[in-house]
Scaffold this motif. Structure first.
Motif, mmCIF file in Angstrom:
data_model
loop_
_atom_site.group_PDB
_atom_site.id
_atom_site.type_symbol
_atom_site.label_atom_id
_atom_site.label_comp_id
_atom_site.label_asym_id
_atom_site.label_seq_id
_atom_site.Cartn_x
_atom_site.Cartn_y
_atom_site.Cartn_z
ATOM 1 N N PHE A 1 0.810 -1.220 0.000
ATOM 2 C CA PHE A 1 0.000 0.000 0.000
ATOM 3 C C PHE A 1 0.850 1.280 0.000
ATOM 4 C CE2 PHE A 1 -2.644 3.234 2.108
ATOM 5 C CZ PHE A 1 -3.648 3.310 1.147
ATOM 6 N N PRO A 2 1.826 1.442 0.867
ATOM 7 C CA PRO A 2 2.645 2.668 0.816
ATOM 8 C C PRO A 2 3.424 2.794 -0.492
ATOM 9 C CG PRO A 2 2.978 1.524 2.894
ATOM 10 C CD PRO A 2 2.160 0.631 2.030
ATOM 11 N N ILE A 3 3.854 1.683 -1.045
ATOM 12 C CA ILE A 3 4.564 1.721 -2.327
ATOM 13 C C ILE A 3 3.629 2.164 -3.439
ATOM 14 C CG2 ILE A 3 5.791 0.319 -4.030
ATOM 15 C CD1 ILE A 3 6.810 -1.365 -1.640
ATOM 16 N N ALA A 4 2.395 1.675 -3.433
ATOM 17 C CA ALA A 4 1.413 2.060 -4.441
ATOM 18 C C ALA A 4 1.090 3.549 -4.342
ATOM 19 C CB ALA A 4 0.150 1.229 -4.286
ATOM 20 N N ILE A 5 0.942 4.062 -3.136
ATOM 21 C CA ILE A 5 0.676 5.491 -2.944
ATOM 22 C C ILE A 5 1.844 6.322 -3.467
ATOM 23 C CG2 ILE A 5 0.342 7.304 -1.206
ATOM 24 C CD1 ILE A 5 -2.114 5.622 -1.641
ATOM 25 N N LEU A 6 3.055 5.895 -3.173
ATOM 26 C CA LEU A 6 4.241 6.603 -3.644
ATOM 27 C C LEU A 6 4.310 6.618 -5.167
ATOM 28 C CD1 LEU A 6 6.851 8.053 -2.875
ATOM 29 C CD2 LEU A 6 7.978 5.830 -2.925
ATOM 30 N N ILE A 7 3.989 5.520 -5.802
ATOM 31 C CA ILE A 7 3.996 5.441 -7.269
ATOM 32 C C ILE A 7 2.947 6.372 -7.862
ATOM 33 C CG2 ILE A 7 3.515 3.928 -9.225
ATOM 34 C CD1 ILE A 7 4.915 1.697 -7.637
ATOM 35 N N VAL A 8 1.770 6.398 -7.287
ATOM 36 C CA VAL A 8 0.699 7.269 -7.784
ATOM 37 C C VAL A 8 1.104 8.739 -7.670
ATOM 38 C CG1 VAL A 8 -1.647 8.071 -7.308
ATOM 39 C CG2 VAL A 8 -1.164 5.631 -7.408
ATOM 40 N N VAL A 9 1.658 9.132 -6.534
ATOM 41 C CA VAL A 9 2.082 10.522 -6.341
ATOM 42 C C VAL A 9 3.201 10.875 -7.318
ATOM 43 C CG1 VAL A 9 3.188 12.108 -4.714
ATOM 44 C CG2 VAL A 9 1.315 10.647 -3.959
ATOM 45 N N LEU A 10 4.128 9.973 -7.509
ATOM 46 C CA LEU A 10 5.225 10.203 -8.439
ATOM 47 C C LEU A 10 4.722 10.365 -9.872
ATOM 48 C CD1 LEU A 10 8.293 10.403 -8.850
ATOM 49 C CD2 LEU A 10 8.283 7.935 -9.211
ATOM 50 N N LEU A 11 3.786 9.531 -10.288
ATOM 51 C CA LEU A 11 3.208 9.648 -11.633
ATOM 52 C C LEU A 11 2.438 10.958 -11.803
ATOM 53 C CD1 LEU A 11 2.020 6.016 -12.368
ATOM 54 C CD2 LEU A 11 3.827 7.290 -13.526
#
Length: 60
Positions: free
Chosen positions: A4-14
């Motif tokens: 979950f934290p990795i997915a949130i980080l990827i979304v914010v980065l994109l």
């Protein structure tokens, strides 16, 4: 749970990488009685009444 934290980080980065000035619409701020300035692109408009401009002047 660990993903979950990795997915949130990827979304914010994109979202950060895909943002451009072209994707923002004009956000008008009142400067005077009939003067308006866009907070996003810096366009300036003068209206005949006290209403906010309806069109984006970004390309003009």
């Amino acid at each position: 749970m660990a993903l979950f934290p990795i997915a949130i980080l990827i979304v914010v980065l994109l979202m950060y990488l895909l943002r451009t000035r072209r994707t923002r619409m004009c956000r008008w701020r009142r400067r005077g009685d009939k003067d308006w300035r866009c907070a996003a692109c810096g366009a300036v408009a003068v209206t005949g009444d006290q209403k906010m401009p309806r069109i984006c002047l970004r390309n003009q």
